[in-house]
Design a protein around this motif. Structure first.
Motif, PDB file in Angstrom:
ATOM      1  N   GLY A  28       0.867  -1.327   0.127  1.00 35.90           N
ATOM      2  CA  GLY A  28       0.002   0.164   0.097  1.00 35.90           C
ATOM      3  C   GLY A  28       1.018   1.086   0.260  1.00 35.90           C
ATOM      4  N   GLN A  29       2.051   1.166   0.730  1.00 38.62           N
ATOM      5  CA  GLN A  29       2.915   2.346   0.579  1.00 38.62           C
ATOM      6  C   GLN A  29       3.578   2.503  -0.746  1.00 38.62           C
ATOM      7  OE1 GLN A  29       5.462   1.113   4.048  1.00 38.62           O
ATOM      8  NE2 GLN A  29       4.389   2.219   5.595  1.00 38.62           N
ATOM      9  N   ARG A  30       3.891   1.305  -1.450  1.00 43.03           N
ATOM     10  CA  ARG A  30       4.478   1.590  -2.485  1.00 43.03           C
ATOM     11  C   ARG A  30       3.631   2.422  -3.667  1.00 43.03           C
ATOM     12  NH1 ARG A  30       5.981  -3.843  -5.030  1.00 43.03           N
ATOM     13  NH2 ARG A  30       6.325  -2.341  -6.851  1.00 43.03           N
ATOM     14  N   HIS A  31       2.155   1.952  -3.364  1.00 42.31           N
ATOM     15  CA  HIS A  31       1.264   2.489  -4.578  1.00 42.31           C
ATOM     16  C   HIS A  31       0.950   3.891  -3.766  1.00 42.31           C
ATOM     17  CE1 HIS A  31      -3.020   3.679  -5.513  1.00 42.31           C
ATOM     18  NE2 HIS A  31      -2.560   3.117  -6.591  1.00 42.31           N
ATOM     19  N   ALA A  32       0.927   4.224  -2.702  1.00 41.14           N
ATOM     20  CA  ALA A  32       0.651   5.595  -2.275  1.00 41.14           C
ATOM     21  C   ALA A  32       1.906   6.465  -2.686  1.00 41.14           C
ATOM     22  CB  ALA A  32       0.413   5.797  -0.823  1.00 41.14           C
ATOM     23  N   GLN A  33       3.010   5.999  -2.636  1.00 40.11           N
ATOM     24  CA  GLN A  33       4.253   6.796  -3.064  1.00 40.11           C
ATOM     25  C   GLN A  33       4.134   7.276  -4.591  1.00 40.11           C
ATOM     26  OE1 GLN A  33       8.250   5.058  -2.881  1.00 40.11           O
ATOM     27  NE2 GLN A  33       8.840   6.980  -2.004  1.00 40.11           N
ATOM     28  N   ILE A 122       4.585  12.762 -16.143  1.00 42.89           N
ATOM     29  CA  ILE A 122       3.096  12.572 -15.466  1.00 42.89           C
ATOM     30  C   ILE A 122       2.648  11.093 -15.893  1.00 42.89           C
ATOM     31  CG2 ILE A 122       1.026  13.388 -15.371  1.00 42.89           C
ATOM     32  CD1 ILE A 122       2.282  16.147 -15.083  1.00 42.89           C
ATOM     33  N   GLU A 123       2.459  10.855 -17.198  1.00 37.28           N
ATOM     34  CA  GLU A 123       1.865   9.925 -17.903  1.00 37.28           C
ATOM     35  C   GLU A 123       2.669   8.606 -17.601  1.00 37.28           C
ATOM     36  OE1 GLU A 123       1.629   7.978 -22.183  1.00 37.28           O
ATOM     37  OE2 GLU A 123       1.628  10.112 -22.266  1.00 37.28           O
ATOM     38  N   ARG A 127       1.197   5.488 -15.092  1.00 39.33           N
ATOM     39  CA  ARG A 127       1.053   4.275 -15.707  1.00 39.33           C
ATOM     40  C   ARG A 127       1.586   3.325 -14.717  1.00 39.33           C
ATOM     41  NH1 ARG A 127       4.231   3.712 -20.285  1.00 39.33           N
ATOM     42  NH2 ARG A 127       3.051   5.707 -20.966  1.00 39.33           N
ATOM     43  N   ILE A 128       2.748   3.761 -13.798  1.00 38.13           N
ATOM     44  CA  ILE A 128       3.308   2.875 -12.736  1.00 38.13           C
ATOM     45  C   ILE A 128       2.007   2.766 -11.734  1.00 38.13           C
ATOM     46  CG2 ILE A 128       4.951   2.823 -10.937  1.00 38.13           C
ATOM     47  CD1 ILE A 128       6.965   4.195 -12.986  1.00 38.13           C
ATOM     48  N   ALA A 129       1.596   3.893 -11.166  1.00 38.40           N
ATOM     49  CA  ALA A 129       0.516   3.799 -10.179  1.00 38.40           C
ATOM     50  C   ALA A 129      -0.628   2.902 -10.722  1.00 38.40           C
ATOM     51  CB  ALA A 129       0.060   5.147  -9.621  1.00 38.40           C
ATOM     52  N   GLU A 130      -0.988   3.246 -11.760  1.00 36.90           N
ATOM     53  CA  GLU A 130      -2.218   2.164 -12.318  1.00 36.90           C
ATOM     54  C   GLU A 130      -1.797   0.797 -12.236  1.00 36.90           C
ATOM     55  OE1 GLU A 130      -3.243   4.056 -15.882  1.00 36.90           O
ATOM     56  OE2 GLU A 130      -4.296   5.875 -14.871  1.00 36.90           O
TER      57      GLU A 130
END
Length: 159
Positions: A28-33, A122-123, A127-130
């Protein structure tokens, strides 16, 4: 004797559950970062577009909460974006590579070029976050299953 084995089994099961909890928290922390970095680059783009701010002023605009969300570990705020990246504890190597690429190319051209660079990163960060968000629930289930099953297997083997 039976109570000792029972207590040991309970301790192993609790440690398996705790390990699963810690691993899932880290995911969860990886995604939030990744989301924080995406939003920060979006904010940097807005500051460059609207105010044509230099790096030092941009870093001064980042709040302590934003810095914590980005993973910045130092108590004093960064004076440049390079210092921000160097002081960040990244939880994902992909995100680290994108942030380093953004910082290395930022500030080396005119305003329009900087805006294009911001849009590009940003793109990529989005993409990494998605990608992380898509895998998050499956990874959490896998972690919970493997940790609890591993603890149960140890209990069966040792008792």
């Amino acid at each position: 004797m039976i109570y000792g084995r029972l207590a040991g089994g309970i301790l192993l099961l609790v440690s398996g559950i705790l390990l699963a909890f810690l691993l899932n928290r880290r995911l969860g922390q990886r995604h939030a970062q990744a989301v924080s970095w995406t939003e920060s680059v979006r904010q940097i783009r807005m500051l460059v577009d609207c105010y044509a701010m230099p790096q030092g002023d941009i870093c001064a605009r980042l709040t302590r909460e934003q810095l914590i969300g980005l993973g910045y570990a130092h108590p004093s705020p960064p004076v440049s974006l390079g210092e921000l990246v160097r002081g960040t504890r990244f939880l994902s190597s992909e995100l680290q590579a994108e942030a380093e690429g953004f910082v290395s190319s930022f500030g080396r051209g005119y305003r329009d070029e900087q805006l294009k660079e911001c849009d590009f990163y940003i793109e990529r960060m989005q993409r990494i976050a998605e990608h992380m968000a898509g895998r998050l629930s499956a990874e959490k289930k896998k972690n919970a299953t493997l940790c609890v099953c591993g603890a149960l297997a140890l209990i069966i083997l040792l008792i």
